[in-house]
Design a protein around this motif. Structure first.
Motif, PDB file in Angstrom:
ATOM      1  N   ILE A 180       0.834  -1.206   0.000  1.00 44.21           N
ATOM      2  CA  ILE A 180       0.000   0.000   0.000  1.00 44.21           C
ATOM      3  C   ILE A 180       0.870   1.259   0.000  1.00 44.21           C
ATOM      4  CG2 ILE A 180      -1.709   1.310   1.337  1.00 44.21           C
ATOM      5  CD1 ILE A 180      -2.910  -1.376   2.145  1.00 44.21           C
ATOM      6  N   GLU A 181       2.066   1.159   0.563  1.00 43.84           N
ATOM      7  CA  GLU A 181       2.977   2.305   0.551  1.00 43.84           C
ATOM      8  C   GLU A 181       3.293   2.726  -0.886  1.00 43.84           C
ATOM      9  OE1 GLU A 181       6.487   1.827   3.000  1.00 43.84           O
ATOM     10  OE2 GLU A 181       5.319   0.668   4.450  1.00 43.84           O
ATOM     11  N   PHE A 182       3.478   1.740  -1.744  1.00 44.36           N
ATOM     12  CA  PHE A 182       3.776   2.046  -3.140  1.00 44.36           C
ATOM     13  C   PHE A 182       2.557   2.628  -3.846  1.00 44.36           C
ATOM     14  CE2 PHE A 182       7.133  -0.991  -2.162  1.00 44.36           C
ATOM     15  CZ  PHE A 182       8.241  -0.290  -2.631  1.00 44.36           C
ATOM     16  N   ASP A 183       1.380   2.092  -3.537  1.00 43.99           N
ATOM     17  CA  ASP A 183       0.148   2.651  -4.107  1.00 43.99           C
ATOM     18  C   ASP A 183      -0.012   4.106  -3.686  1.00 43.99           C
ATOM     19  OD1 ASP A 183      -0.390   0.179  -5.257  1.00 43.99           O
ATOM     20  OD2 ASP A 183      -1.747  -0.440  -3.650  1.00 43.99           O
ATOM     21  N   SER A 184       0.293   4.380  -2.438  1.00 42.63           N
ATOM     22  CA  SER A 184       0.199   5.735  -1.911  1.00 42.63           C
ATOM     23  C   SER A 184       1.187   6.662  -2.622  1.00 42.63           C
ATOM     24  CB  SER A 184       0.473   5.724  -0.408  1.00 42.63           C
ATOM     25  OG  SER A 184       0.461   7.022   0.109  1.00 42.63           O
ATOM     26  N   LYS A 185       2.391   6.163  -2.866  1.00 46.60           N
ATOM     27  CA  LYS A 185       3.393   6.959  -3.581  1.00 46.60           C
ATOM     28  C   LYS A 185       2.921   7.278  -5.000  1.00 46.60           C
ATOM     29  CE  LYS A 185       7.457   5.359  -1.067  1.00 46.60           C
ATOM     30  NZ  LYS A 185       8.739   4.652  -1.148  1.00 46.60           N
TER      31      LYS A 185
END
Length: 138
Positions: A88-93
């Motif tokens: 999800i961190e990458f999706d957020s980025k």
């Protein structure tokens, strides 16, 4: 006259992209990227003067997004080594990058077309996928 301007703009953008392409670029990738630029130019009605300011931003955006997607893919392939990492961190980025560049694009092509950019980009990807699928089914 407008049609001629769009054709000239597309040729200009395509030529400028060819000149700035790196030596490692695959010929197929270059062709697809040039088609994508022409598609974006046409569907967002980007003028020649807008293109001169928009596409350097687009190149920065595209490179940054590719870096995020590459890191995400790398994490996926080494998930067992990074148990604490969250996809999800990458999706957020990705979302934050889109917000940042939507604002930058808006300064060049206006808010409405800047927001529409992401839809046009996805339409192009969908079109490529459908083409690929139809070739696979032959």
């Amino acid at each position: 006259m407008i049609r001629l301007n769009q054709i000239l703009l597309t040729l200009f953008v395509s030529c400028s992209m060819l000149l700035t392409a790196t030596a490692q670029s695959d010929d197929r990738f270059e062709k697809i990227e040039n088609q994508k630029i022409a598609y974006i130019t046409k569907h967002l009605n980007i003028t020649t003067s807008e293109a001169q300011r928009f596409f350097p931003l687009y190149n920065q955006y595209s490179k940054s997004m590719q870096n995020i997607k590459s890191a995400k893919s790398n994490l996926r392939s080494h998930q067992h080594e990074h148990q604490n990492s969250d996809m999800i961190e990458f999706d957020s980025k990705e979302v934050e990058l889109k917000k940042q560049y939507r604002n930058k694009f808006a300064e060049v092509i206006g808010a409405a077309r800047a927001s529409q950019f992401f839809m046009v980009e996805q339409e192009f990807k969908d079109m490529l996928y459908r083409e690929w699928q139809s070739r696979q089914n032959r």
